[in-house]
Motif scaffolding. Structure first.
Motif, PDB file in Angstrom:
ATOM      1  N   PRO A 187       3.692   8.498   6.119  1.00 50.71           N
ATOM      2  CA  PRO A 187       4.214   8.249   7.467  1.00 50.71           C
ATOM      3  C   PRO A 187       3.242   7.418   8.300  1.00 50.71           C
ATOM      4  CG  PRO A 187       3.320  10.459   7.335  1.00 50.71           C
ATOM      5  CD  PRO A 187       3.227   9.893   5.944  1.00 50.71           C
ATOM      6  N   SER A 188       3.231   6.121   8.065  1.00 48.89           N
ATOM      7  CA  SER A 188       2.174   5.240   8.571  1.00 48.89           C
ATOM      8  C   SER A 188       2.080   5.175  10.091  1.00 48.89           C
ATOM      9  CB  SER A 188       2.380   3.830   8.019  1.00 48.89           C
ATOM     10  OG  SER A 188       3.623   3.292   8.446  1.00 48.89           O
ATOM     11  N   THR A 189       3.167   5.477  10.798  1.00 47.71           N
ATOM     12  CA  THR A 189       3.142   5.368  12.261  1.00 47.71           C
ATOM     13  C   THR A 189       2.976   6.721  12.953  1.00 47.71           C
ATOM     14  OG1 THR A 189       5.554   5.556  12.435  1.00 47.71           O
ATOM     15  CG2 THR A 189       4.645   3.352  12.150  1.00 47.71           C
ATOM     16  N   LYS A 190       2.723   7.776  12.192  1.00 53.10           N
ATOM     17  CA  LYS A 190       2.733   9.122  12.765  1.00 53.10           C
ATOM     18  C   LYS A 190       1.352   9.741  12.976  1.00 53.10           C
ATOM     19  CE  LYS A 190       7.228   9.149  12.685  1.00 53.10           C
ATOM     20  NZ  LYS A 190       7.987   8.983  13.948  1.00 53.10           N
ATOM     21  N   ALA A 191       0.288   9.122  12.477  1.00 55.53           N
ATOM     22  CA  ALA A 191      -1.025   9.758  12.539  1.00 55.53           C
ATOM     23  C   ALA A 191      -2.110   8.703  12.423  1.00 55.53           C
ATOM     24  CB  ALA A 191      -1.168  10.785  11.411  1.00 55.53           C
TER      25      ALA A 191
ATOM     26  N   VAL B  22      -5.383   6.764  10.790  1.00 58.66           N
ATOM     27  CA  VAL B  22      -5.596   6.363   9.407  1.00 58.66           C
ATOM     28  C   VAL B  22      -6.296   7.445   8.607  1.00 58.66           C
ATOM     29  CG1 VAL B  22      -6.760   4.699   7.913  1.00 58.66           C
ATOM     30  CG2 VAL B  22      -5.602   3.914   9.979  1.00 58.66           C
ATOM     31  N   GLU B  23      -7.284   8.114   9.189  1.00 62.32           N
ATOM     32  CA  GLU B  23      -8.036   9.123   8.456  1.00 62.32           C
ATOM     33  C   GLU B  23      -7.136  10.257   7.972  1.00 62.32           C
ATOM     34  OE1 GLU B  23     -10.799   7.157  11.435  1.00 62.32           O
ATOM     35  OE2 GLU B  23      -8.739   7.927  11.416  1.00 62.32           O
ATOM     36  N   LYS B  24      -6.210  10.688   8.821  1.00 63.08           N
ATOM     37  CA  LYS B  24      -5.291  11.749   8.425  1.00 63.08           C
ATOM     38  C   LYS B  24      -4.324  11.249   7.355  1.00 63.08           C
ATOM     39  CE  LYS B  24      -2.054  15.207  10.208  1.00 63.08           C
ATOM     40  NZ  LYS B  24      -1.447  15.789  11.438  1.00 63.08           N
ATOM     41  N   LEU B  25      -3.848  10.034   7.517  1.00 66.28           N
ATOM     42  CA  LEU B  25      -2.945   9.454   6.523  1.00 66.28           C
ATOM     43  C   LEU B  25      -3.641   9.329   5.173  1.00 66.28           C
ATOM     44  CD1 LEU B  25      -1.393   6.616   8.715  1.00 66.28           C
ATOM     45  CD2 LEU B  25      -0.287   8.766   8.056  1.00 66.28           C
ATOM     46  N   ALA B  26      -4.904   8.942   5.191  1.00 65.95           N
ATOM     47  CA  ALA B  26      -5.658   8.813   3.952  1.00 65.95           C
ATOM     48  C   ALA B  26      -5.765  10.155   3.237  1.00 65.95           C
ATOM     49  CB  ALA B  26      -7.049   8.248   4.233  1.00 65.95           C
ATOM     50  N   GLY B  27      -5.960  11.227   3.994  1.00 64.97           N
ATOM     51  CA  GLY B  27      -6.012  12.552   3.396  1.00 64.97           C
ATOM     52  C   GLY B  27      -4.684  12.945   2.766  1.00 64.97           C
ATOM     53  N   GLN B  28      -3.582  12.593   3.434  1.00 62.09           N
ATOM     54  CA  GLN B  28      -2.268  12.896   2.880  1.00 62.09           C
ATOM     55  C   GLN B  28      -2.015  12.117   1.593  1.00 62.09           C
ATOM     56  OE1 GLN B  28       0.435  11.991   6.074  1.00 62.09           O
ATOM     57  NE2 GLN B  28      -0.220  13.720   7.325  1.00 62.09           N
ATOM     58  N   VAL B  29      -2.421  10.853   1.573  1.00 60.58           N
ATOM     59  CA  VAL B  29      -2.240  10.033   0.375  1.00 60.58           C
ATOM     60  C   VAL B  29      -3.097  10.565  -0.762  1.00 60.58           C
ATOM     61  CG1 VAL B  29      -2.662   7.743  -0.603  1.00 60.58           C
ATOM     62  CG2 VAL B  29      -1.528   7.963   1.607  1.00 60.58           C
ATOM     63  N   ARG B  30      -4.329  10.949  -0.459  1.00 62.15           N
ATOM     64  CA  ARG B  30      -5.208  11.499  -1.492  1.00 62.15           C
ATOM     65  C   ARG B  30      -4.590  12.753  -2.112  1.00 62.15           C
ATOM     66  NH1 ARG B  30      -9.136  12.628   1.454  1.00 62.15           N
ATOM     67  NH2 ARG B  30     -10.326  10.689   1.278  1.00 62.15           N
ATOM     68  N   SER B  31      -4.024  13.623  -1.282  1.00 59.51           N
ATOM     69  CA  SER B  31      -3.393  14.845  -1.792  1.00 59.51           C
ATOM     70  C   SER B  31      -2.186  14.513  -2.664  1.00 59.51           C
ATOM     71  CB  SER B  31      -2.961  15.742  -0.630  1.00 59.51           C
ATOM     72  OG  SER B  31      -4.087  16.193   0.101  1.00 59.51           O
ATOM     73  N   ALA B  32      -1.392  13.538  -2.239  1.00 57.02           N
ATOM     74  CA  ALA B  32      -0.218  13.147  -3.020  1.00 57.02           C
ATOM     75  C   ALA B  32      -0.631  12.582  -4.379  1.00 57.02           C
ATOM     76  CB  ALA B  32       0.602  12.119  -2.247  1.00 57.02           C
ATOM     77  N   ILE B  33      -1.712  11.822  -4.391  1.00 53.95           N
ATOM     78  CA  ILE B  33      -2.188  11.259  -5.656  1.00 53.95           C
ATOM     79  C   ILE B  33      -2.658  12.373  -6.584  1.00 53.95           C
ATOM     80  CG2 ILE B  33      -4.050   9.884  -6.678  1.00 53.95           C
ATOM     81  CD1 ILE B  33      -3.789   8.029  -4.231  1.00 53.95           C
ATOM     82  N   ARG B  34      -3.357  13.350  -6.049  1.00 47.04           N
ATOM     83  CA  ARG B  34      -3.809  14.473  -6.871  1.00 47.04           C
ATOM     84  C   ARG B  34      -2.622  15.237  -7.443  1.00 47.04           C
ATOM     85  NH1 ARG B  34      -8.478  16.642  -2.739  1.00 47.04           N
ATOM     86  NH2 ARG B  34     -10.218  15.365  -3.533  1.00 47.04           N
TER      87      ARG B  34
END
Length: 217
Positions: A42-46, A48-60
């Motif tokens: 959700p690129s417009t909702k948070a 960058v640092e929070k988005l990066a954490g969400q992407v990292r979790s999704a990748i894991r």
């Protein structure tokens, strides 16, 4: 069935886009033998640092931690990858190609980031892409992974282009796409919005993922 011992290319879209925008590039890479994964966030909702954490979790969750991961990013997706590597480097990171990344921010955000409409459309992450020491990109330092940068120099938006110095893709100046520590850099005749569908960008992305270098005369 995908062999999980084979490398996987993770594709990260840019600001105010979805994973569908990366499908042209993913399909091209699949035709040339790569397994791919297009992730949405959700690129417009948070920020960058929070988005990066969400992407990292999704990748894991979707990729595990053993297989080699290459990345192809568009625009702000490249900044997410830099934040991920700064905060918690991935030991299984292979090569990365950044398409039109605002590695030094964008003067468009400098000029328009304070407008209410800009914030409504692009969220807090968009406002972090200002140039200079107050912007997130300039705080991230040099690349600590093997990365090639493809810069577009075509635009169909003459109004926004006037806010950018020199060659640009309509959203980011070519001079602000380069990244200290990059393994290779090349300009392609593509716009910011559609660079992932550009044939020259696709061919050079494939070349870098395979060989660690773009196609040069």
């Amino acid at each position: 069935m995908i062999d999980e011992r084979e490398p996987l290319v993770v594709l990260l879209h840019g600001l105010a886009r979805t994973s569908r925008s990366m499908r042209p590039m993913a399909k091209y890479l699949e035709r040339h033998g790569f397994n791919t994964l297009c992730l949405s966030y959700p690129s417009t909702k948070a920020p960058v640092e929070k988005l990066a954490g969400q992407v990292r979790s999704a990748i894991r969750d979707q990729c595990g931690g053993r297989r080699l991961l290459h990345f192809v990013t568009h625009s702000m997706g490249g900044i997410l990858l830099r934040v991920m590597q700064r905060d918690e480097p991935m030991p299984n990171l292979g090569r990365a190609v950044m398409l039109c990344p605002p590695n030094k921010g964008s003067q468009i955000v400098d000029r328009l980031g304070g407008w209410r409409l800009f914030g409504w459309l692009n969220g807090p992450a968009g406002r972090q892409l200002v140039t200079g020491p107050l912007g997130l990109p300039e705080t991230l330092g040099k690349a600590n992974f093997e990365v090639g940068v493809l810069a577009g120099n075509r635009t169909f938006d003459p109004i926004l282009s006037r806010l950018l110095p020199g060659e640009n893709d309509g959203k980011v100046a070519v001079s602000h796409m380069e990244l200290e520590g990059q393994a290779d850099f090349k300009i392609v005749p593509a716009t910011h919005t559609f660079v992932m569908s550009n044939g020259e960008a696709q061919a050079n992305t494939l070349a870098f993922l395979k060989n660690g270098a773009f196609i040069h005369p």
